[in-house]
Design an enzyme around this catalytic site. Structure first.
Site: not given
Ligand code: GLN
Length: 305
Positions: A61, A64, A189, A241, A259
């Site tokens: 993420s 993003k 993505y 988040y 993550v």
């Molecule tokens: N690629 C992961 C997903 O879409 C990214 C989520 C994350 O890093 N929180 O689930």
């Protein structure tokens, strides 16, 4: 500064025992929870680091903010604002419970999966492969590493198992927010999430956002300051988040977690930080990474609030 970082490293690395590496993307389960690295850029671009700061991990993420920046650069602020809102959702990054309401841009933001997937459609390019390549170029430019690439194993692992993200994208499509083929958009993505970086490269990216787009080496403005302000504001409110409020209290500056275990920390006007430890808390944020940023913030008085 190096002494502070080495102390933080010693204090925080063991905290990984309180979390667990992500396993919903099977390839991520192979990460070594013992790894801990940190790097920060300050002032005229001095780098300080400790631990496994050269260890590579996938952005997840953390990409993003770059998707948001590329969408701002390509389609402008109005188009971005019209498609994806800016309010914190208070929900997990892959939340699905929109089903009893018509999904609109106001319900999502660029730092959760639906928002980032939607914003891929505002990146220019004839194909989604081309859009991804432009995003990778941006990541290469901002990280200072022209060799940055994708971790193919993680990419294929997420592509094979990422049905929740497909479902979220179909929901966006069902409500008329995106129009292109879902598989093409989520492929862009998934690839973006699989870009591999280390703490030094993360700190480089963070330092550019901290300096509102100006590169301390060349003195060049790499992207408009107003886009940096847009991204930093959303990182402050939504970057962690449904842990963003707690993070604002404990740490107190814009940040983005992934993550893969990385966290990008932006201390406006002062510092860019990259920290990595793959064991996550329940919200998908690095346990040791958050604690390291908290200690650093206390030590150097970094809270912007
Ligand atoms: N690629 C992961 C997903 O879409 C990214 C989520 C994350 O890093 N929180 O689930």
């Amino acid at each position: 500064m190096n002494a502070i970082l080495h102390q933080i490293c010693r204090d925080c690395a063991p905290l990984s025992a309180l979390g667990a590496v992500a396993n919903y993307i099977p390839e991520l389960a192979k990460a070594d929870p013992e790894k801990f690295g940190i790097c920060l850029y300050t002032g005229g671009g001095n780098a300080n680091f400790a631990g496994d700061f050269l260890e590579r991990f996938t952005m997840q993420s953390i990409v993003k903010p770059l998707i948001l920046l590329q969408a701002l650069l390509d389609s402008g602020e109005d188009a971005v604002r019209n498609l994806v809102g800016v309010e914190a959702t208070g929900k997990p990054f892959d939340a699905f419970n929109y089903s009893d309401q018509a999904l609109t841009g106001a319900h999502i933001n660029p730092m959760i999966n639906t928002g980032a997937i939607a914003l891929c459609t505002l990146i220019h390019g004839d194909t989604y492969e081309e859009r991804f390549c432009r995003l990778l170029e941006l990541a290469r430019q901002l990280s200072g590493n022209p060799e940055l690439g994708v971790d193919e194993a993680v990419y294929h692992s997420e592509k094979a198992t990422g049905n929740k993200n497909r479902a979220l994208a179909y929901m966006l499509k069902a409500y008329g927010m995106i129009h292109d083929p879902v598989e093409d958009i989520v492929d862009c993505y998934f690839r973006a999430c699989s870009i591999r970086v280390n703490c030094v490269e993360l700190a480089n990216i963070a330092f550019l956002f901290a300096n509102h787009g100006r590169d301390f080496r060349s003195g060049q403005q790499l992207f408009p300051a107003k886009h940096a302000r847009y991204v930093n504001a959303i990182l402050a409110t939504c970057g962690m988040y449904d842990g963003s409020g707690e993070f604002a209290l404990r740490v107190g500056f814009p940040a983005k977690s992934g993550v893969g275990g990385g966290i990008l920390g932006v201390v406006p006007g002062r510092m860019g930080i990259g920290v990595f430890s793959p064991a996550l808390d329940k919200k998908g944020n690095s346990v040791a990474g958050i604690r390291a940023l908290e200690l650093l913030s206390q030590e150097l008085n970094l809270s912007i609030y």
